[in-house]
Design an enzyme around this catalytic site. Sequence first.
Site, mmCIF file in Angstrom:
data_model
loop_
_atom_site.group_PDB
_atom_site.id
_atom_site.type_symbol
_atom_site.label_atom_id
_atom_site.label_comp_id
_atom_site.label_asym_id
_atom_site.label_seq_id
_atom_site.Cartn_x
_atom_site.Cartn_y
_atom_site.Cartn_z
ATOM 1 N N GLU A 127 45.218 20.966 -12.800
ATOM 2 C CA GLU A 127 46.607 21.219 -12.163
ATOM 3 C C GLU A 127 47.321 22.085 -13.065
ATOM 4 O OE1 GLU A 127 48.419 17.247 -12.091
ATOM 5 O OE2 GLU A 127 46.549 16.593 -10.498
ATOM 6 N N GLU A 235 38.610 13.889 -6.526
ATOM 7 C CA GLU A 235 40.026 12.495 -6.639
ATOM 8 C C GLU A 235 39.843 12.087 -5.000
ATOM 9 O OE1 GLU A 235 42.692 13.341 -8.838
ATOM 10 O OE2 GLU A 235 41.083 14.659 -10.456
#
Length: 305
Positions: A127, A235
């Site tokens: 991220e 995820e």
Amino acid sequence: ADTLGAAAAGKGRYFGAAVAANHLGEAQYVNTLNTEFNSVTPENEMKWDALEPSRGSFGFGNADRIVNHAQGRGMSVRGHTLVWHSQLPGWVSGLGASDLRSAMNNHINQVMAHYRGKIHSWDVVNEAFQDGNSGARRSSPFQDRLGNGFIEEAFRTARAADPNAKLCYNDYNTDGVNAKSNAVYAMVRDFKSRGVPIDCVGFQSHFNSASPVPSDYRANLQRFADLGVDVQITELDIEGSGAAQATGYGTVVTACLAVSRCTGITVWGIPDKYSWRSGGTPLLFDDNYTKKPAYHAVLSALGGS
Ligand code: G3I
């Protein structure tokens, strides 16, 4: 095949789940994990605050419990995650540039050495890009003090620390073609052209009604694969219920199977009650571990029944 893991294996893929060490004493949880999945990702136990809460002092107990459970049953393990702005202990944010650089490299070296040979893929950097249209890097201690080069440095350190692990960049809101995924794409293309070690890109794939499975999901996976990296769904969860949720899950699995370099899928939890989306029902099993329509859609998309 009548389990997710076996059906995925029949297609040359793994099918994994995010696992929390504090549920490994619960019989139904462990039974579902062992029956259905052949890969695990520690949900929080390999994050920086969990492994190195104070500088140079490492504690691997909870992460080891998950790795040992997986290894004893022939499951592969995704390592999540070495360098991330979140779940970062306060001492890291307080360091100046040269100290931060050595702390980052030491963290990568120590953690990867501890797990050398046991991790299928590592999320080396997580991220690092902003949401929205800028395509810019996200502000973080690493970005702000070390500049754009921190990502490359982390990957080079990681390659040396465990040459057999696949090294991934992992992010969210990069699942379709958009400004953020374009920025990640440009970085991966640059890394490949300059020989910076990167093997895979993780697409978190957290979906809800405001952010559903993009219509160009498969095309986006394919364009990254065409750069010469594997792609992984890392995820996956889809907020919702019933047939609509099942359709979303089926679309994701079908997209992965259509991309030969999409090597596996991980769902971000097992029963709904343990999802990070508190109160939501985004997973494949309900609170009693009953298989939901979404489960059957995934199994069927994988060619199982
Ligand atoms: O461990 C502490 C515990 O000691 C304390 O008593 C308790 C009180 O709140 O908090 C516990 O920590 C929580 C931790 O999960 C472990 O349960 C944190 O508050 C909580 O914020 C943390 O949430 C995790 C979140 O990442 C943090 O960013 C979620 O479980 C986890 O599912 C989520 O996972 C992230 C991925 O790593 C990266 N991509 C997005 C994804 C979803 O947010």
